[in-house]
Design an enzyme around this catalytic site. Structure first.
Site, short mmCIF file in Angstrom:
data_model
loop_
_atom_site.label_atom_id
_atom_site.label_comp_id
_atom_site.label_asym_id
_atom_site.label_seq_id
_atom_site.Cartn_x
_atom_site.Cartn_y
_atom_site.Cartn_z
N ASP A 201 0.75 -1.26 0.15
CA ASP A 201 0.15 -0.14 0.08
C ASP A 201 0.83 1.17 -0.19
OD1 ASP A 201 -2.73 1.19 0.43
OD2 ASP A 201 -1.82 1.83 2.23
N GLU A 250 14.15 -15.77 0.17
CA GLU A 250 14.56 -16.85 1.05
C GLU A 250 13.49 -18.10 0.90
OE1 GLU A 250 15.18 -15.89 5.01
OE2 GLU A 250 16.49 -14.34 4.52
C1 NOJ Z 1 -4.39 3.31 -0.93
C2 NOJ Z 1 -5.48 2.06 -0.54
O1 NOJ Z 1 -5.88 1.37 -1.89
C3 NOJ Z 1 -6.47 3.06 -0.09
O2 NOJ Z 1 -7.69 2.50 -0.11
C4 NOJ Z 1 -6.30 3.60 1.03
O3 NOJ Z 1 -7.24 4.52 1.46
C5 NOJ Z 1 -4.98 4.36 1.05
N1 NOJ Z 1 -4.02 3.44 0.27
C6 NOJ Z 1 -4.35 4.61 2.61
O4 NOJ Z 1 -3.89 3.51 2.95
#
Ligand code: NOJ
Length: 515
Positions: A201, A250
């Site tokens: 993310d 790994e």
């Molecule tokens: C990207 C994620 O896909 C989204 O849903 C989220 O709100 C933001 N990152 C923050 O984590």
């Protein structure tokens, strides 16, 4: 199968809140996912990317993690996770989990300890705290991606802390070795459990420019956009991935990292894919592109060229839980659905990997008319409703024609479904020739039987149309309104997203021909 499964896989995104609810609490869960594995197997997907299912106060639908080693009780527990993973593996489906390393939840033990500790303490050094000089003036001009300032004061008013997203999602300080050690340990925790990889993310976040300088302009940066910033796409972030790659190597099983990295060019994105970094990075250019031959072609060419430079596969995507569903983006109704199928069929014939977002195989539209009182996306609240937010693409799936929440669960669903979604349910579409579900099943099966090895553009069949040979089949895509002639591209039609009549492919359609 190419040498590595992840170079040409079809990967299905499951958004756990909205996939299937086994325990009848109105929210999806891991047991619900497990019960639908046969459906995923019949669709023909190679892997599932599961959006976060970890312990979380759910202020940002699970992208606010309070414990990275625990399953949120709303979704189940670690035993449920192991059972789901085992069943997926038994069905030949790999599982990628979602790692959120840019920020924790404010309820994470580290942030709670930081709040309890004094300014300047090691506990506060895990995040970005700054002294309050003027209570009206935050340390810099950065705005939260969800609206409003990116800084919030501690209750005693003495310090600010940074949160690029909601105030409940404080940013971690990746200059701190403890943060590195913790995430390496979290990686191992899930790798040891047998997951096949991680979606990362905000993979372009984490590292902030020295001194946290102001951005240009008013400090507003879009999450879904292509702007470099002192907090996005900093070169230092690549060091993190160079430290992670040996860890995943790994483990056996050809496991992967896929980056959510918004960058200002395909070239910058490809840097995340150097051989000692990550395996895949979503190409969002097609999410942002208008439905036109010129725009799609430009995005496709630049992605192929840049990724070839680093030896990485292209990773195509049209929809996910953050963007308006592509049926609706392309105009909605019959036209939107026709175009959406055409674009999906195009993606499935490009060389590389394709991600499918749950429900697109049913032809689901964005739900635009959710009442304010049911909305949960922090974007809606932090912008005072000025931005409608992302709830409309997160409405729970319809599984049956009728019944409570169309078979999603026994007791309704956390977001209301449109009354006409029974007709778009898996039950209503299963086995029905011409349904979107059967179209996806056929397209995925044909793609497997005709593996793309490259892309050579052929003569355009019309003004807003293009054609290419992918080494295994010829694809013709008509983005325009008028039909285009397709005689001469091949003899046998393998699949057409709308019927070809008198040698003409209708507007908003894709056809595949045998070579
Ligand atoms: C990207 C994620 O896909 C989204 O849903 C989220 O709100 C933001 N990152 C923050 O984590």
């Amino acid at each position: 199968m190419s040498e590595h499964w992840w170079r040409d896989a079809v990967i299905y995104q499951v958004y756990p809140r909205s996939f299937a609810d086994a325990d009848g609490d109105g929210m999806g869960d891991l047991e619900g996912i497990r019960s639908r594995i046969p459906y995923l197997a019949a669709l023909g997907v190679d892997a599932v990317w599961l959006s976060p299912c970890f312990a979380s106060p759910q202020k940002d639908a699970g992208y606010d993690v309070s414990d990275y080693r625990r399953i949120d009780p709303r979704f189940g527990d670690l035993d449920d996770f192991d059972r789901m993973l085992a069943d997926a593996h038994a069905a030949g489906i790999r599982l990628i989990v979602d790692l959120v390393p840019n920020h924790t939840s404010s309820e994470h033990a580290w942030f709670q300890a930081a709040l309890a500790a004094a300014p300047g303490s090691p506990e506060r050094e895990r995040y970005h705290f700054r002294d309050v000089v003027d209570p009206e003036v935050p340390p810099n001009n950065w705005q939260s991606i969800f609206g409003g300032p990116a800084w919030t004061k501690t209750d005693d008013g003495k310090q600010w802390y940074l949160h690029l997203f909601d105030a409940s999602q404080p940013d971690l300080n990746w200059d701190n070795p403890e943060v590195h050690a913790e995430f390496q340990s979290v990686l191992r925790f899930w790798l040891d459990r047998g997951v096949d990889g991680f979606r990362i993310d905000v993979a372009h976040g984490m590292v902030k420019a020295d001194g946290l300088p102001d951005t240009g302009g008013d400090g507003t940066i879009e999450m879904i956009g292509t702007t470099q910033a002192p907090f996005f796409d900093q070169d230092g972030v690549h060091d993190i991935y160079r430290s992670w790659r040996p860890i995943i190597e790994e483990y056996d099983g050809d496991r992967i990292f896929v980056a959510e990295a918004w960058t200002d060019s395909a070239e910058r994105r490809s840097l995340y894919l150097r051989p000692d970094e990550l395996h895949q990075a979503f190409n969002f250019d097609l999410v942002l592109a208008p439905f036109s031959a010129a725009d799609f072609r430009k995005a496709i060419d630049s992605e192929i060229a840049n990724n070839a430079g680093v030896g990485a596969p292209c990773t195509w995507v049209l929809s996910n839980h953050d963007v308006q569903r592509h049926v609706t983006r392309y105009g909605g109704g019959e036209l939107g659905l026709a175009r959406a199928k055409a674009a999906t069929q195009l993606l499935l014939s490009l060389p590389g990997v394709v991600y499918v977002y749950q429900g697109e195989e049913l032809g689901l539209n964005e739900v635009l008319d959710l009442p304010a009182e049911v909305r949960e996306d922090p974007t809606f609240f932090r912008t005072g409703g000025a931005q409608i937010g992302r709830d409309g693409c997160r409405v729970p799936l319809p599984w049956t024609r009728e019944g409570s929440s169309f078979g999603f669960g026994a007791n309704g669903s956390w977001l209301p479904q449109p009354a006409d979604w029974g007709a778009l349910s898996a039950e209503a579409e299963d086995g029905v020739p011409g349904s979107t579900l059967e179209f996806y099943r056929s397209a995925i099966a044909l793609r497997k039987a005709h593996k793309a090895t490259g892309l050579t553009w052929l003569a355009d069949p019309g003004e807003d149309a293009f054609a290419f040979d992918n080494g295994a089949l010829v694809a013709v895509v008509n983005f325009g309104a008028e039909p285009v002639p397709v005689a001469g591209y091949g003899t046998e039609v393998l699949l057409a997203s709308s019927p070809i009549t008198d040698g003409l492919l209708p507007g908003g359609s894709t056809a595949w021909f045998n070579k």
